[in-house]
Write an enzyme that holds these catalytic residues in place. Structure first.
Site, PDB file in Angstrom:
ATOM      1  N   TYR A 110      96.034  13.093  73.382  1.00  0.00           N
ATOM      2  CA  TYR A 110      96.834  13.213  72.162  1.00  0.00           C
ATOM      3  C   TYR A 110      98.156  12.445  72.290  1.00  0.00           C
ATOM      4  CZ  TYR A 110      99.063  15.717  68.233  1.00  0.00           C
ATOM      5  OH  TYR A 110      99.696  16.053  67.068  1.00  0.00           O
ATOM      6  N   GLY A 111      98.801  12.580  73.445  1.00  0.00           N
ATOM      7  CA  GLY A 111     100.065  11.884  73.660  1.00  0.00           C
ATOM      8  C   GLY A 111      99.902  10.382  73.622  1.00  0.00           C
ATOM      9  N   LYS A 121      99.423   9.308  70.016  1.00  0.00           N
ATOM     10  CA  LYS A 121     100.608   9.431  69.179  1.00  0.00           C
ATOM     11  C   LYS A 121     101.680   8.375  69.503  1.00  0.00           C
ATOM     12  CE  LYS A 121      99.423  12.599  66.328  1.00  0.00           C
ATOM     13  NZ  LYS A 121      99.096  12.152  64.952  1.00  0.00           N
ATOM     14  N   ASP A 158      89.939  14.601  53.091  1.00  0.00           N
ATOM     15  CA  ASP A 158      89.734  15.487  54.233  1.00  0.00           C
ATOM     16  C   ASP A 158      88.247  15.570  54.540  1.00  0.00           C
ATOM     17  OD1 ASP A 158      91.761  17.857  55.541  1.00  0.00           O
ATOM     18  OD2 ASP A 158      89.611  18.038  55.913  1.00  0.00           O
ATOM     19  N   SER A 218      85.499  10.318  56.526  1.00  0.00           N
ATOM     20  CA  SER A 218      86.158  10.342  57.826  1.00  0.00           C
ATOM     21  C   SER A 218      87.048   9.105  57.939  1.00  0.00           C
ATOM     22  CB  SER A 218      85.119  10.320  58.946  1.00  0.00           C
ATOM     23  OG  SER A 218      85.740  10.031  60.190  1.00  0.00           O
ATOM     24  N   VAL A 219      88.246   9.296  58.442  1.00  0.00           N
ATOM     25  CA  VAL A 219      89.177   8.169  58.570  1.00  0.00           C
ATOM     26  C   VAL A 219      88.745   7.199  59.670  1.00  0.00           C
ATOM     27  CG1 VAL A 219      91.193   9.315  57.599  1.00  0.00           C
ATOM     28  CG2 VAL A 219      90.665   9.602  60.045  1.00  0.00           C
ATOM     29  N   ARG A 226      96.533  24.726  62.006  1.00  0.00           N
ATOM     30  CA  ARG A 226      95.365  25.032  62.853  1.00  0.00           C
ATOM     31  C   ARG A 226      95.501  24.385  64.231  1.00  0.00           C
ATOM     32  NH1 ARG A 226      89.801  23.331  60.626  1.00  0.00           N
ATOM     33  NH2 ARG A 226      90.925  21.379  60.362  1.00  0.00           N
ATOM     34  N   ALA A 258     105.120  22.210  63.433  1.00  0.00           N
ATOM     35  CA  ALA A 258     104.732  23.105  62.342  1.00  0.00           C
ATOM     36  C   ALA A 258     103.570  23.985  62.751  1.00  0.00           C
ATOM     37  CB  ALA A 258     104.346  22.286  61.105  1.00  0.00           C
ATOM     38  N   ALA A 259     103.464  25.121  62.080  1.00  0.00           N
ATOM     39  CA  ALA A 259     102.360  26.042  62.312  1.00  0.00           C
ATOM     40  C   ALA A 259     101.152  25.600  61.503  1.00  0.00           C
ATOM     41  CB  ALA A 259     102.779  27.457  61.913  1.00  0.00           C
TER      42      ALA A 259
END
Length: 301
Positions: free
Chosen positions: A166-167, A170, A39, A74-75, A201, A198-199
């Site tokens: 983002y779309g 993904k 991370d 960082s990835v 950040r 999911a909940a």
């Protein structure tokens, strides 16, 4: 049937300092895996960085009797990803599981979105998925064993207002998965996708608190554990949220073949009902299957 275990296996989880990644890392360790908690420790939009989050997850794993190390690369960074893999191999000598979970959000409508907002999200979700996969791929092939999970979203598969960056990212990881599921088959390297609700950040500003309360990240993790197990399928898109699970497939209709006299825009219009009819639709495993259908129709089949 016996429990799913990961004894003797080594797993890397990216974005594992909190949320979904943390739950994946904790559960892998609970089931016997040695875990690399990766991370960068940045904010939701990708800015900043700290190793504190990853170190806390490692402490949790060790306190419960498991084995884990932290890595803050960082990835998106070539040297950092290379060091992530080298550190893992130097420590444990193999890599069996990779869960590509790291992500950021920069939500804006297209009119308000800067090019930098689009590029940053693509860098983390697309390059940040590809680079770790590329780095572990030949290791997994040489072992004749590997399990990879990429993280997709309904925002990509179906759309979500204000998330064009983002779309797009993904959906891109699904295109990557669809090819790698073919390339990894003969070496027992399986790759699947999880589409979580999911909940975390990243979602706390998108849903009301009463809804988020029902969407615990740990309700998604069982699906991921199955997708990285020995019995895992390959090329599956598993949707998960609040304990509900479903499989997403891309279907293609049987369609029609238009002869020379009908091959026109008007022909498409006039046959639209047949083109879109759901009878006989199929979910193809590779692009060649679509090609076979077209050749069959050309031959009058």
């Amino acid at each position: 049937m016996s429990d799913i275990r990961f004894d003797g296996k080594v797993a890397i989880v990216t974005g594992a300092g909190g949320g979904l990644g943390r739950q994946h890392a904790l559960e892998l360790a609970r089931r016997g895996a040695k875990v690399v908690v990766n991370d960068l420790g940045g904010s939701v939009d990708g800015s900043g960085g700290s190793s504190d989050a990853a170190l806390k997850v490692v402490e949790e794993i060790k306190a419960a009797g498991g084995e884990a190390i932290a890595h803050g690369a960082s990835v998106t960074d070539d040297a950092g990803v290379a060091d992530l893999v080298k550190t893992t191999m130097d420590t444990w000598g193999r890599i069996d599981i990779l869960i590509a979970n790291a992500g950021i959000l920069r939500d804006k409508t297209l009119s308000k979105m800067e090019l930098a907002d689009f590029e940053a999200v693509m860098q983390v979700h697309v390059w940040g998925t590809f680079k770790p996969i590329k780095a572990v791929w030949d290791i997994m092939k040489a072992q004749n064993y590997g399990r990879i999970v990429v993280t997709t979203s309904s925002s990509g598969m179906y759309g979500n207002f204000g998330q064009s960056n983002y779309g797009a990212a993904k959906m891109a990881v699904l295109g990557l998965m669809n090819t790698l599921k073919l390339e990894g088959q003969k070496n027992n390297v399986h790759i699947n996708a999880i589409s979580p609700v999911a909940a975390t950040r990243m979602t706390e500003g998108l849903m009301p608190p009463e809804v988020l309360a029902k969407l615990a990240p740990e309700a998604v993790t069982p699906g991921v554990m199955y997708l990285v197990s020995d019995e895992a399928p390959t090329g599956a898109i598993l949707t998960a949220g609040a304990g509900a699970f479903a499989l997403t497939r891309l279907y293609e209709t049987e369609g029609v073949y238009l002869s020379d006299g009908e091959l026109s825009a008007e022909g498409i219009r006039d046959h639209w009902g047949q083109i879109t009819a759901e009878d006989g639709q199929k979910a193809y495993f590779n692009g060649g299957e679509q090609g076979q259908k077209f050749f069959r129709k050309m031959a009058g089949g």
